[in-house]
Design an enzyme around this catalytic site. Structure first.
Site, mmCIF file in Angstrom:
data_model
loop_
_atom_site.group_PDB
_atom_site.id
_atom_site.type_symbol
_atom_site.label_atom_id
_atom_site.label_comp_id
_atom_site.label_asym_id
_atom_site.label_seq_id
_atom_site.Cartn_x
_atom_site.Cartn_y
_atom_site.Cartn_z
ATOM 1 N N GLY A 9 0.824 -1.214 0.000
ATOM 2 C CA GLY A 9 0.000 0.000 0.000
ATOM 3 C C GLY A 9 0.855 1.259 0.000
ATOM 4 O O GLY A 9 0.478 2.292 0.548
ATOM 5 N N GLN A 13 -2.366 7.066 1.200
ATOM 6 C CA GLN A 13 -2.216 8.320 1.945
ATOM 7 C C GLN A 13 -1.053 8.243 2.931
ATOM 8 O O GLN A 13 -0.175 9.098 2.944
ATOM 9 C CB GLN A 13 -3.510 8.638 2.710
ATOM 10 C CG GLN A 13 -3.458 9.981 3.422
ATOM 11 C CD GLN A 13 -4.428 10.089 4.590
ATOM 12 O OE1 GLN A 13 -5.022 9.107 5.019
ATOM 13 N NE2 GLN A 13 -4.595 11.293 5.103
ATOM 14 N N ASP A 35 2.738 -1.765 -4.524
ATOM 15 C CA ASP A 35 1.313 -1.412 -4.600
ATOM 16 C C ASP A 35 0.761 -2.008 -5.887
ATOM 17 O O ASP A 35 1.523 -2.591 -6.668
ATOM 18 C CB ASP A 35 1.109 0.117 -4.560
ATOM 19 C CG ASP A 35 -0.230 0.488 -3.893
ATOM 20 O OD1 ASP A 35 -1.232 -0.200 -4.166
ATOM 21 O OD2 ASP A 35 -0.258 1.441 -3.107
ATOM 22 N N TYR A 140 -14.753 -2.669 7.582
ATOM 23 C CA TYR A 140 -13.371 -2.249 7.808
ATOM 24 C C TYR A 140 -12.990 -2.447 9.280
ATOM 25 O O TYR A 140 -11.951 -3.037 9.601
ATOM 26 C CB TYR A 140 -13.234 -0.789 7.397
ATOM 27 C CG TYR A 140 -11.929 -0.134 7.755
ATOM 28 C CD1 TYR A 140 -10.751 -0.464 7.102
ATOM 29 C CD2 TYR A 140 -11.886 0.863 8.734
ATOM 30 C CE1 TYR A 140 -9.562 0.166 7.421
ATOM 31 C CE2 TYR A 140 -10.710 1.499 9.056
ATOM 32 C CZ TYR A 140 -9.546 1.143 8.403
ATOM 33 O OH TYR A 140 -8.374 1.777 8.733
ATOM 34 N N LYS A 144 -10.291 -4.979 11.089
ATOM 35 C CA LYS A 144 -9.200 -4.533 11.965
ATOM 36 C C LYS A 144 -9.251 -5.241 13.320
ATOM 37 O O LYS A 144 -8.205 -5.574 13.891
ATOM 38 C CB LYS A 144 -9.246 -3.008 12.140
ATOM 39 C CG LYS A 144 -8.869 -2.228 10.870
ATOM 40 C CD LYS A 144 -7.441 -2.519 10.404
ATOM 41 C CE LYS A 144 -7.044 -1.733 9.175
ATOM 42 N NZ LYS A 144 -5.740 -2.149 8.629
HETATM 43 N N1 SER Z 1 -9.311 7.228 8.683
HETATM 44 C C1 SER Z 1 -9.847 5.909 8.564
HETATM 45 C C2 SER Z 1 -11.180 5.920 7.937
HETATM 46 O O1 SER Z 1 -11.843 6.920 8.020
HETATM 47 C C3 SER Z 1 -9.957 5.289 9.911
HETATM 48 O O2 SER Z 1 -9.056 4.291 10.053
HETATM 49 O O3 SER Z 1 -11.580 4.926 7.412
#
Ligand code: SER
Length: 309
Positions: A9, A13, A35, A140, A144
């Site tokens: 990755g 960002q 990537d 997401y 995690k």
């Molecule tokens: N900044 C991330 C998001 O908004 C949080 O891990 O998904």
């Protein structure tokens, strides 16, 4: 021992900026960025890699005698809700591949980013502590939480030295975020400096934990440098930077751009933000590796505007 670093990755960002910092720290020749696509203008070693492809990942690890992996590839919270199953598959498969290759090839350290997205609506909002019952609202966040359990498992079972941070929303001038719930806090600056009005997808009062890029990178490098015996959290450390609402950020930017305007059009991302903490208790990071953020809302805003102009 000469460390050889692989980043997944690396075009993202955080990955882009982290790659540059790792190049500074370890030397350009000792850092391999990977990537899905090469980044325009990137200088250094780059390999095209879909990290769901174990064979390719392993071949790169062997080719460069990699000793550490920073695994940044993931689909973030807001984008993840559009393709839940794909998000789960990608986020989990890439992590398992990274852990497996690290175990099999005997790597000495791995970094895994977790997130404030692990917390759900059940957790206290203010100064949310490390040890909450984690019931996230997004795929997401679910990936995690599962990822935190997997890294803890690899440490406990195989002794693999995986370290992890629960990043707040990351704000930086260097790169644009992609598909997160906290992205507004970067987008707003790009509108302000171009004298354009800003339409915010969160409500004026949606307070969220955030961190400035420089602090986020420093936290990562400091955690990775900490002597192994000091690391007591083997899932993922809470870290705090600052906390603010869209309205507070808007008012801070208005000090430099008095004509700047904002309108609020909360969408599905507001529902995600509603389940995340307002602020984070990072006392374990403070105790174990002396974590201390440098930037608050005011100094972050000053630095963003200065660098974007
Ligand atoms: N900044 C991330 C998001 O908004 C949080 O891990 O998904």
């Amino acid at each position: 021992m000469q460390e050889k670093i692989l980043i997944t990755g690396a075009g993202g960002q955080l990955g882009s900026v982290l790659t540059m910092k790792l190049q500074e720290k370890f030397g350009v020749d000792h850092v391999i960025a990977t990537d899905l696509y090469p980044k325009v203008g990137f200088s250094g070693h780059f390999e095209t890699l879909d990290a769901t492809d174990y064979q390719k990942l392993e071949s790169i690890v062997i080719k460069y005698s990699i000793t550490q992996i920073y695994h940044l590839a993931a689909i973030l919270s807001a984008n993840g809700e559009k393709t839940p199953v794909k998000t789960w598959d990608l986020n989990m498969k890439t992590l398992i591949n990274v852990l497996e290759v690290s175990r099999i090839q005997g790597l000495n350290k791995v970094f895994y980013p977790s997130s404030i997205a692990v917390f759900g609506a059940n957790a206290p909002k203010d100064n949310t502590s490390q040890d909450q019952f984690l019931l996230p609202s997004t795929v997401y966040g679910m990936s995690k939480v599962a990822g935190e359990n997997w890294v803890n498992y690899y440490y406990t079972k195989y002794g693999l030295d995986v370290r992890s941070l629960r990043y707040p929303g990351v704000i930086g001038y260097e790169t644009l975020p992609g598909g997160g719930t906290t992205d507004y806090a970067v987008d707003i600056f790009h509108k302000a400096i171009h004298n354009k009005p800003f339409q915010c997808f969160l409500s004026a009062s949606a307070q969220l934990p955030m961190i400035y890029m420089e602090d986020a990178i420093r936290a990562t490098l400091e955690l990775m440098e900490t002597p192994k015996q000091n690391i007591t959290i083997r899932s993922s450390y809470n870290i705090a930077g600052m906390s603010f609402t869209p309205n507070q950020l808007f008012l801070m930017i208005r000090k430099t751009y008095p004509k700047f305007t904002i309108t609020y059009h909360p969408d599905f991302r507001q529902e995600i933000a509603d389940t995340w903490p307002n602020s984070i208790d990072d006392s374990f990071a403070v105790r174990d590796w002396s974590w201390s953020p440098k930037y608050d809302l005011e100094s972050m805003t000053e630095s963003m505007i200065k660098n974007l102009k």
